[in-house]
Design a protein around this motif. Structure first.
Motif, PDB file in Angstrom:
ATOM      1  N   LEU A   1       0.829  -1.207   0.000  1.00  0.00           N
ATOM      2  CA  LEU A   1       0.000   0.000   0.000  1.00  0.00           C
ATOM      3  C   LEU A   1       0.863   1.257   0.000  1.00  0.00           C
ATOM      4  N   HIS A   2       1.918   1.262   0.801  1.00  0.00           N
ATOM      5  CA  HIS A   2       2.794   2.423   0.856  1.00  0.00           C
ATOM      6  C   HIS A   2       3.585   2.583  -0.441  1.00  0.00           C
ATOM      7  N   LEU A   3       3.996   1.465  -1.032  1.00  0.00           N
ATOM      8  CA  LEU A   3       4.737   1.546  -2.293  1.00  0.00           C
ATOM      9  C   LEU A   3       3.853   2.110  -3.416  1.00  0.00           C
ATOM     10  N   VAL A   4       2.608   1.724  -3.430  1.00  0.00           N
ATOM     11  CA  VAL A   4       1.691   2.241  -4.438  1.00  0.00           C
ATOM     12  C   VAL A   4       1.495   3.743  -4.255  1.00  0.00           C
ATOM     13  N   ARG A   5       1.455   4.186  -3.001  1.00  0.00           N
ATOM     14  CA  ARG A   5       1.242   5.614  -2.734  1.00  0.00           C
ATOM     15  C   ARG A   5       2.518   6.425  -2.966  1.00  0.00           C
ATOM     16  N   GLU A   6       3.639   5.937  -2.436  1.00  0.00           N
ATOM     17  CA  GLU A   6       4.877   6.709  -2.457  1.00  0.00           C
ATOM     18  C   GLU A   6       5.681   6.530  -3.744  1.00  0.00           C
ATOM     19  N   LYS A   7       5.593   5.320  -4.316  1.00  0.00           N
ATOM     20  CA  LYS A   7       6.330   4.994  -5.551  1.00  0.00           C
ATOM     21  C   LYS A   7       7.840   5.139  -5.371  1.00  0.00           C
ATOM     22  N   ASN A   8       8.301   4.905  -4.140  1.00  0.00           N
ATOM     23  CA  ASN A   8       9.719   5.084  -3.836  1.00  0.00           C
ATOM     24  C   ASN A   8      10.088   4.230  -2.632  1.00  0.00           C
ATOM     25  N   VAL A   9      11.085   3.362  -2.780  1.00  0.00           N
ATOM     26  CA  VAL A   9      11.462   2.434  -1.717  1.00  0.00           C
ATOM     27  C   VAL A   9      12.010   3.169  -0.502  1.00  0.00           C
ATOM     28  N   SER A  10      12.872   4.156  -0.717  1.00  0.00           N
ATOM     29  CA  SER A  10      13.491   4.852   0.419  1.00  0.00           C
ATOM     30  C   SER A  10      12.457   5.620   1.238  1.00  0.00           C
ATOM     31  N   ARG A  11      11.472   6.234   0.589  1.00  0.00           N
ATOM     32  CA  ARG A  11      10.441   6.963   1.334  1.00  0.00           C
ATOM     33  C   ARG A  11       9.563   6.007   2.139  1.00  0.00           C
TER      34      ARG A  11
ATOM     35  N   LEU B   1       6.987  -1.193 -12.214  1.00  0.00           N
ATOM     36  CA  LEU B   1       7.976  -0.991 -13.263  1.00  0.00           C
ATOM     37  C   LEU B   1       8.967   0.062 -12.783  1.00  0.00           C
ATOM     38  N   ARG B   2      10.236  -0.220 -12.932  1.00  0.00           N
ATOM     39  CA  ARG B   2      11.262   0.724 -12.480  1.00  0.00           C
ATOM     40  C   ARG B   2      11.419   1.860 -13.490  1.00  0.00           C
ATOM     41  N   GLN B   3      11.402   3.087 -12.965  1.00  0.00           N
ATOM     42  CA  GLN B   3      11.605   4.272 -13.779  1.00  0.00           C
ATOM     43  C   GLN B   3      12.645   5.157 -13.111  1.00  0.00           C
ATOM     44  N   SER B   4      13.123   6.141 -13.834  1.00  0.00           N
ATOM     45  CA  SER B   4      14.155   7.019 -13.274  1.00  0.00           C
ATOM     46  C   SER B   4      13.657   7.758 -12.041  1.00  0.00           C
ATOM     47  N   ALA B   5      12.363   8.024 -11.982  1.00  0.00           N
ATOM     48  CA  ALA B   5      11.804   8.767 -10.854  1.00  0.00           C
ATOM     49  C   ALA B   5      11.380   7.855  -9.702  1.00  0.00           C
ATOM     50  N   GLY B   6      11.481   6.542  -9.894  1.00  0.00           N
ATOM     51  CA  GLY B   6      11.079   5.616  -8.835  1.00  0.00           C
ATOM     52  C   GLY B   6      10.368   4.406  -9.404  1.00  0.00           C
ATOM     53  N   LEU B   7       9.310   3.970  -8.720  1.00  0.00           N
ATOM     54  CA  LEU B   7       8.546   2.803  -9.140  1.00  0.00           C
ATOM     55  C   LEU B   7       7.189   3.230  -9.676  1.00  0.00           C
ATOM     56  N   GLN B   8       6.793   2.631 -10.782  1.00  0.00           N
ATOM     57  CA  GLN B   8       5.469   2.896 -11.334  1.00  0.00           C
ATOM     58  C   GLN B   8       4.590   1.664 -11.129  1.00  0.00           C
ATOM     59  N   PRO B   9       3.541   1.763 -10.289  1.00  0.00           N
ATOM     60  CA  PRO B   9       2.665   0.611 -10.058  1.00  0.00           C
ATOM     61  C   PRO B   9       1.948   0.208 -11.341  1.00  0.00           C
ATOM     62  N   THR B  10       1.790  -1.079 -11.542  1.00  0.00           N
ATOM     63  CA  THR B  10       1.024  -1.585 -12.671  1.00  0.00           C
ATOM     64  C   THR B  10      -0.462  -1.586 -12.308  1.00  0.00           C
ATOM     65  N   ASP B  11      -1.312  -1.812 -13.299  1.00  0.00           N
ATOM     66  CA  ASP B  11      -2.746  -1.916 -13.024  1.00  0.00           C
ATOM     67  C   ASP B  11      -3.023  -3.054 -12.058  1.00  0.00           C
ATOM     68  N   TYR B  12      -2.242  -4.121 -12.184  1.00  0.00           N
ATOM     69  CA  TYR B  12      -2.410  -5.265 -11.275  1.00  0.00           C
ATOM     70  C   TYR B  12      -2.108  -4.848  -9.831  1.00  0.00           C
ATOM     71  N   ALA B  13      -1.060  -4.033  -9.651  1.00  0.00           N
ATOM     72  CA  ALA B  13      -0.706  -3.568  -8.305  1.00  0.00           C
ATOM     73  C   ALA B  13      -1.804  -2.687  -7.734  1.00  0.00           C
ATOM     74  N   TYR B  14      -2.392  -1.828  -8.564  1.00  0.00           N
ATOM     75  CA  TYR B  14      -3.489  -0.972  -8.089  1.00  0.00           C
ATOM     76  C   TYR B  14      -4.690  -1.813  -7.666  1.00  0.00           C
ATOM     77  N   ASP B  15      -5.018  -2.828  -8.453  1.00  0.00           N
ATOM     78  CA  ASP B  15      -6.137  -3.710  -8.101  1.00  0.00           C
ATOM     79  C   ASP B  15      -5.858  -4.456  -6.800  1.00  0.00           C
ATOM     80  N   LEU B  16      -4.621  -4.941  -6.671  1.00  0.00           N
ATOM     81  CA  LEU B  16      -4.228  -5.668  -5.468  1.00  0.00           C
ATOM     82  C   LEU B  16      -4.270  -4.744  -4.246  1.00  0.00           C
ATOM     83  N   ALA B  17      -3.795  -3.508  -4.424  1.00  0.00           N
ATOM     84  CA  ALA B  17      -3.784  -2.551  -3.319  1.00  0.00           C
ATOM     85  C   ALA B  17      -5.194  -2.252  -2.835  1.00  0.00           C
TER      86      ALA B  17
END
Length: 208
Positions: free
Chosen positions: A13-23, A52-68
Protein backbone atom coordinates in the motif's frame (compact mmCIF):
# COMPACT_ATOMS: atom_id res chain seq x y z
CA UNK A 1 -0.96 -17.16 0.31
CA UNK A 2 0.54 -18.20 3.62
CA UNK A 3 3.70 -16.39 2.46
CA UNK A 4 1.88 -13.03 2.57
CA UNK A 5 0.98 -11.41 5.87
CA UNK A 6 -0.35 -8.02 6.97
CA UNK A 7 3.14 -6.49 6.85
CA UNK A 8 3.46 -7.29 3.15
CA UNK A 9 0.09 -5.68 2.55
CA UNK A 10 1.08 -2.48 4.35
CA UNK A 11 4.34 -2.29 2.40
CA UNK A 12 2.52 -2.71 -0.92
CA UNK A 13 0.00 0.00 0.00
CA UNK A 14 2.79 2.42 0.86
CA UNK A 15 4.74 1.55 -2.29
CA UNK A 16 1.69 2.24 -4.44
CA UNK A 17 1.24 5.61 -2.73
CA UNK A 18 4.88 6.71 -2.46
CA UNK A 19 6.33 4.99 -5.55
CA UNK A 20 9.72 5.08 -3.84
CA UNK A 21 11.46 2.43 -1.72
CA UNK A 22 13.49 4.85 0.42
CA UNK A 23 10.44 6.96 1.33
CA UNK A 24 8.48 3.85 2.29
CA UNK A 25 11.38 2.62 4.43
CA UNK A 26 11.52 6.01 6.18
CA UNK A 27 7.75 6.13 6.73
CA UNK A 28 7.63 2.59 8.16
CA UNK A 29 10.95 3.05 10.00
CA UNK A 30 12.49 -0.07 8.49
CA UNK A 31 15.51 -0.52 6.24
CA UNK A 32 15.38 -0.15 2.46
CA UNK A 33 16.61 -3.73 2.24
CA UNK A 34 13.60 -4.88 4.28
CA UNK A 35 11.22 -3.08 1.89
CA UNK A 36 13.00 -4.69 -1.06
CA UNK A 37 12.71 -8.10 0.60
CA UNK A 38 8.97 -7.67 1.10
CA UNK A 39 8.60 -6.62 -2.52
CA UNK A 40 10.70 -9.58 -3.69
CA UNK A 41 8.48 -12.00 -1.75
CA UNK A 42 5.32 -10.52 -3.28
CA UNK A 43 6.80 -10.74 -6.77
CA UNK A 44 7.46 -14.44 -6.14
CA UNK A 45 3.89 -15.06 -5.00
CA UNK A 46 1.81 -13.05 -7.47
CA UNK A 47 1.70 -14.00 -11.17
CA UNK A 48 1.84 -10.48 -12.63
CA UNK A 49 4.37 -7.68 -12.38
CA UNK A 50 3.65 -5.23 -9.57
CA UNK A 51 5.95 -2.30 -10.35
CA UNK A 52 7.98 -0.99 -13.26
CA UNK A 53 11.26 0.72 -12.48
CA UNK A 54 11.60 4.27 -13.78
CA UNK A 55 14.16 7.02 -13.27
CA UNK A 56 11.80 8.77 -10.85
CA UNK A 57 11.08 5.62 -8.83
CA UNK A 58 8.55 2.80 -9.14
CA UNK A 59 5.47 2.90 -11.33
CA UNK A 60 2.66 0.61 -10.06
CA UNK A 61 1.02 -1.59 -12.67
CA UNK A 62 -2.75 -1.92 -13.02
CA UNK A 63 -2.41 -5.26 -11.28
CA UNK A 64 -0.71 -3.57 -8.30
CA UNK A 65 -3.49 -0.97 -8.09
CA UNK A 66 -6.14 -3.71 -8.10
CA UNK A 67 -4.23 -5.67 -5.47
CA UNK A 68 -3.78 -2.55 -3.32
CA UNK A 69 -7.55 -1.92 -3.37
CA UNK A 70 -8.13 -5.44 -2.00
CA UNK A 71 -5.33 -5.13 0.56
CA UNK A 72 -6.65 -1.79 1.80
CA UNK A 73 -9.98 -3.36 2.73
CA UNK A 74 -8.21 -6.18 4.59
CA UNK A 75 -5.91 -3.80 6.48
CA UNK A 76 -8.85 -1.57 7.45
CA UNK A 77 -10.76 -4.58 8.78
CA UNK A 78 -7.75 -5.80 10.77
CA UNK A 79 -7.14 -2.33 12.22
CA UNK A 80 -10.83 -2.03 13.00
CA UNK A 81 -10.71 -5.17 15.15
CA UNK A 82 -8.18 -3.59 17.48
CA UNK A 83 -9.80 -0.15 17.39
CA UNK A 84 -13.10 -1.66 18.54
CA UNK A 85 -11.43 -2.83 21.75
CA UNK A 86 -9.70 0.27 23.15
CA UNK A 87 -7.00 -0.35 25.72
CA UNK A 88 -7.77 1.05 29.17
CA UNK A 89 -4.62 0.74 31.33
CA UNK A 90 -6.56 1.39 34.55
CA UNK A 91 -8.78 -1.69 34.15
CA UNK A 92 -6.74 -3.97 31.88
CA UNK A 93 -5.48 -7.36 33.12
CA UNK A 94 -3.30 -7.91 30.07
CA UNK A 95 -0.02 -9.82 30.31
CA UNK A 96 2.45 -7.71 28.35
CA UNK A 97 5.47 -9.65 27.06
CA UNK A 98 8.60 -7.70 26.19
CA UNK A 99 11.74 -9.07 24.55
CA UNK A 100 14.60 -6.99 25.96
CA UNK A 101 18.36 -7.12 25.82
CA UNK A 102 20.41 -6.74 28.98
CA UNK A 103 20.86 -3.01 28.55
CA UNK A 104 17.10 -2.47 28.29
CA UNK A 105 16.48 -4.69 31.31
CA UNK A 106 18.84 -2.53 33.36
CA UNK A 107 17.94 0.94 32.09
CA UNK A 108 14.40 0.93 30.63
CA UNK A 109 12.39 -1.93 32.14
CA UNK A 110 12.64 -0.62 35.76
CA UNK A 111 11.16 2.76 34.77
CA UNK A 112 8.50 1.04 32.68
CA UNK A 113 7.56 -1.21 35.60
CA UNK A 114 7.20 1.80 37.89
CA UNK A 115 4.92 3.60 35.44
CA UNK A 116 2.80 0.47 35.02
CA UNK A 117 2.45 0.08 38.78
CA UNK A 118 1.19 3.65 39.03
CA UNK A 119 -1.23 3.75 36.09
CA UNK A 120 -1.83 0.13 35.05
CA UNK A 121 -1.64 -1.90 38.25
CA UNK A 122 -3.58 -4.83 36.77
CA UNK A 123 -1.22 -5.28 33.81
CA UNK A 124 1.54 -7.84 34.23
CA UNK A 125 4.94 -7.47 32.59
CA UNK A 126 6.92 -10.51 31.46
CA UNK A 127 10.46 -9.95 30.20
CA UNK A 128 12.04 -12.33 27.69
CA UNK A 129 15.80 -12.28 27.05
CA UNK A 130 16.72 -10.94 23.62
CA UNK A 131 17.71 -13.56 21.06
CA UNK A 132 19.00 -12.14 17.76
CA UNK A 133 17.97 -15.26 15.86
CA UNK A 134 14.51 -15.73 17.35
CA UNK A 135 13.00 -12.36 18.31
CA UNK A 136 11.31 -11.70 14.94
CA UNK A 137 9.80 -15.19 14.89
CA UNK A 138 8.66 -14.83 18.50
CA UNK A 139 6.85 -11.61 17.60
CA UNK A 140 5.31 -13.11 14.45
CA UNK A 141 3.96 -16.06 16.43
CA UNK A 142 2.29 -13.73 18.92
CA UNK A 143 4.46 -14.89 21.80
CA UNK A 144 5.68 -11.35 22.54
CA UNK A 145 4.34 -7.82 22.07
CA UNK A 146 7.47 -5.71 21.80
CA UNK A 147 11.24 -5.86 21.32
CA UNK A 148 13.63 -3.42 23.00
CA UNK A 149 17.26 -3.63 21.93
CA UNK A 150 20.05 -2.06 19.93
CA UNK A 151 18.79 -1.24 16.43
CA UNK A 152 21.79 -2.91 14.74
CA UNK A 153 20.66 -6.28 16.09
CA UNK A 154 16.88 -5.94 15.70
CA UNK A 155 15.46 -7.57 12.58
CA UNK A 156 15.46 -5.01 9.75
CA UNK A 157 11.94 -5.98 8.71
CA UNK A 158 10.34 -4.90 11.97
CA UNK A 159 8.78 -1.47 12.30
CA UNK A 160 10.97 0.46 14.75
CA UNK A 161 10.94 3.63 16.82
CA UNK A 162 13.90 5.18 18.64
CA UNK A 163 13.30 5.17 22.39
CA UNK A 164 16.47 6.91 23.48
CA UNK A 165 19.98 7.90 22.47
CA UNK A 166 22.75 7.61 25.05
CA UNK A 167 26.21 9.05 25.21
CA UNK A 168 29.01 8.44 27.66
CA UNK A 169 31.34 10.84 29.43
CA UNK A 170 34.27 10.59 31.81
CA UNK A 171 33.86 12.12 35.27
CA UNK A 172 36.87 12.62 37.55
CA UNK A 173 37.30 14.14 41.00
CA UNK A 174 38.58 17.65 41.34
CA UNK A 175 42.37 17.71 41.13
CA UNK A 176 42.54 14.27 39.45
CA UNK A 177 45.40 13.82 36.96
CA UNK A 178 43.11 11.86 34.58
CA UNK A 179 41.94 14.85 32.48
CA UNK A 180 45.57 15.57 31.63
CA UNK A 181 46.41 11.93 30.96
CA UNK A 182 43.40 11.11 28.75
CA UNK A 183 43.49 13.16 25.58
CA UNK A 184 42.02 10.57 23.21
CA UNK A 185 39.83 7.48 23.49
CA UNK A 186 42.85 5.20 23.06
CA UNK A 187 44.38 6.66 26.24
CA UNK A 188 41.61 5.04 28.31
CA UNK A 189 43.21 1.62 27.78
CA UNK A 190 46.13 2.65 30.02
CA UNK A 191 43.82 3.03 33.04
CA UNK A 192 41.47 0.65 34.88
CA UNK A 193 38.04 1.06 33.31
CA UNK A 194 34.85 -0.72 32.25
CA UNK A 195 33.95 -1.26 28.61
CA UNK A 196 30.36 -1.42 27.43
CA UNK A 197 30.02 -3.90 24.59
CA UNK A 198 27.07 -2.79 22.45
CA UNK A 199 26.78 -6.19 20.83
CA UNK A 200 24.39 -9.10 21.00
CA UNK A 201 25.63 -10.06 24.47
CA UNK A 202 25.33 -6.49 25.78
CA UNK A 203 27.65 -7.21 28.68
CA UNK A 204 29.73 -4.96 30.85
CA UNK A 205 33.29 -6.19 30.61
CA UNK A 206 36.07 -5.29 33.06
CA UNK A 207 39.27 -4.07 31.46
CA UNK A 208 42.74 -3.16 32.70
Amino acid sequence: MEKIDIRHMRVLLHLVREKNVSRVAERLDISQQAVSNYLKRMREVFPNELFLRQSAGLQPTDYAYDLAAKFEKIVEEVDGIFNSFPFDPATSKYVFRVIANEYAQLSIIPSLSLLMRESASGVKLEVIDFNPDQHAKTLAQGEADLVIGFSDYVDAGLIRNTLRRDHYCCVARQGSPLPRQIKALADVSFHPHVDFASGVGNLWEPSG
